[in-house]
Design an enzyme around this catalytic site. Structure first.
Site, PDB file in Angstrom:
ATOM      1  N   SER A 132       0.860  -1.181   0.000  1.00 15.20           N
ATOM      2  CA  SER A 132       0.000   0.000   0.000  1.00 15.20           C
ATOM      3  C   SER A 132       0.896   1.230   0.000  1.00 15.20           C
ATOM      4  O   SER A 132       2.046   1.184   0.448  1.00 15.20           O
ATOM      5  CB  SER A 132      -0.887   0.014   1.245  1.00 15.20           C
ATOM      6  N   TYR A 145      -2.091   0.732  10.562  1.00  9.76           N
ATOM      7  CA  TYR A 145      -2.039   0.196   9.203  1.00  9.76           C
ATOM      8  C   TYR A 145      -0.727   0.562   8.528  1.00  9.76           C
ATOM      9  O   TYR A 145      -0.094  -0.284   7.877  1.00  9.76           O
ATOM     10  CB  TYR A 145      -3.227   0.728   8.400  1.00  9.76           C
TER      11      TYR A 145
END
Length: 246
Positions: A132, A145
């Site tokens: 990501s 995250y």
């Protein structure tokens, strides 16, 4: 591309399901791995693949996946992952951080360890980890995250160094804003809040955009290793900089 084999984890929805379809269209026999048996069985039937129920954080299930795949494997797409919550670091739930680390990092480690011997045995293996932009840029509300995806990014880099000299390529695909049916809903727990993430963004990425990039990497001549692809929609300059139409 006939007789090539691929494992896609997190194949029950979103990027994983789109990737399984795209690889099958290129001639791969795809082992569709995920926790939700009903979904992957439907997908495997659609694309002529094999469904393998697998929680990547469960070692016994990962071992069973490796046994199903067998002694040789051409491509591993470590796609299982996800985000939970948007709380500031000082207000975060440590259990959510543990869950994110377990699935994004330890789960990827488990599957990679189990299947790397088969990738080497193929003589031309490829590992593609779905990371990501959160693994490359910090942003407020993303502490747990971003920590997990930063760990995945550096694990990918380390793996490439350690496998140097073996016939295995290692790539990270790092998407920005991708509108799928579940990612933001799982993260936020509310459909209205999930929909608001994409409000005013005329063309966020979709799962098929990432699947297309994964398939492109997988189908390059094997002497070509793509280290990293960061993919964002045109409307997104950074995690915190998104053009929204009024």
């Amino acid at each position: 591309m006939t007789n090539k084999t691929a494992v896609v984890t997190g194949a029950s929805s979103g990027i994983g399901a789109a990737t399984a379809r795209a690889l099958a269209a290129e001639g791969f026999h795809v082992f569709c791995a995920a926790r939700r048996s009903d979904r992957i069985e439907t997908l495997a039937h659609e694309i002529g693949g094999t469904a393998v129920t697998c929680d990547v954080t469960d070692q016994a299930q990962v071992d069973a996946l490796a046994a199903t795949v067998g002694d040789s494997l051409d491509l591993l797409v470590n796609n299982a992952g996800g985000a939970l919550g948007i709380a500031p670091v000082v207000d975060s739930d440590p259990d959510q951080w543990r869950q994110m680390y377990e699935i994004n990092v330890i789960g990827t480690l488990n599957v990679t360890k189990a299947l790397t011997p088969a990738l080497i045995a193929s003589g031309a293996g490829t590992i593609i980890n779905t990371g990501s932009i959160a693994g490359h840029v910090a942003y407020e509300g993303g502490g747990g995250y971003t920590a997990a995806k930063h760990a995945l990014a550096v694990m990918t880099e380390t793996l490439r160094l350690e496998l140097n000299g073996q016939p295995v390529r290692v790539t990270e695909i790092a998407p920005g804003m991708v509108q799928t049916e579940e990612f933001s809903l799982v993260r936020l727990g509310d459909q209205a809040e999930a929909d608001a993430v994409y409000q005013g963004v005329s063309e966020p990425l979709v799962a098929e955009d990432i699947a297309d990039a994964i398939t492109w990497v997988a189908t390059r001549p094997h002497h070509v290793n793509i280290d990293l692809i960061i993919i964002k929609p045109l409307a997104q300059a950074a995690p915190h900089k998104i053009h929204r139409e009024s």
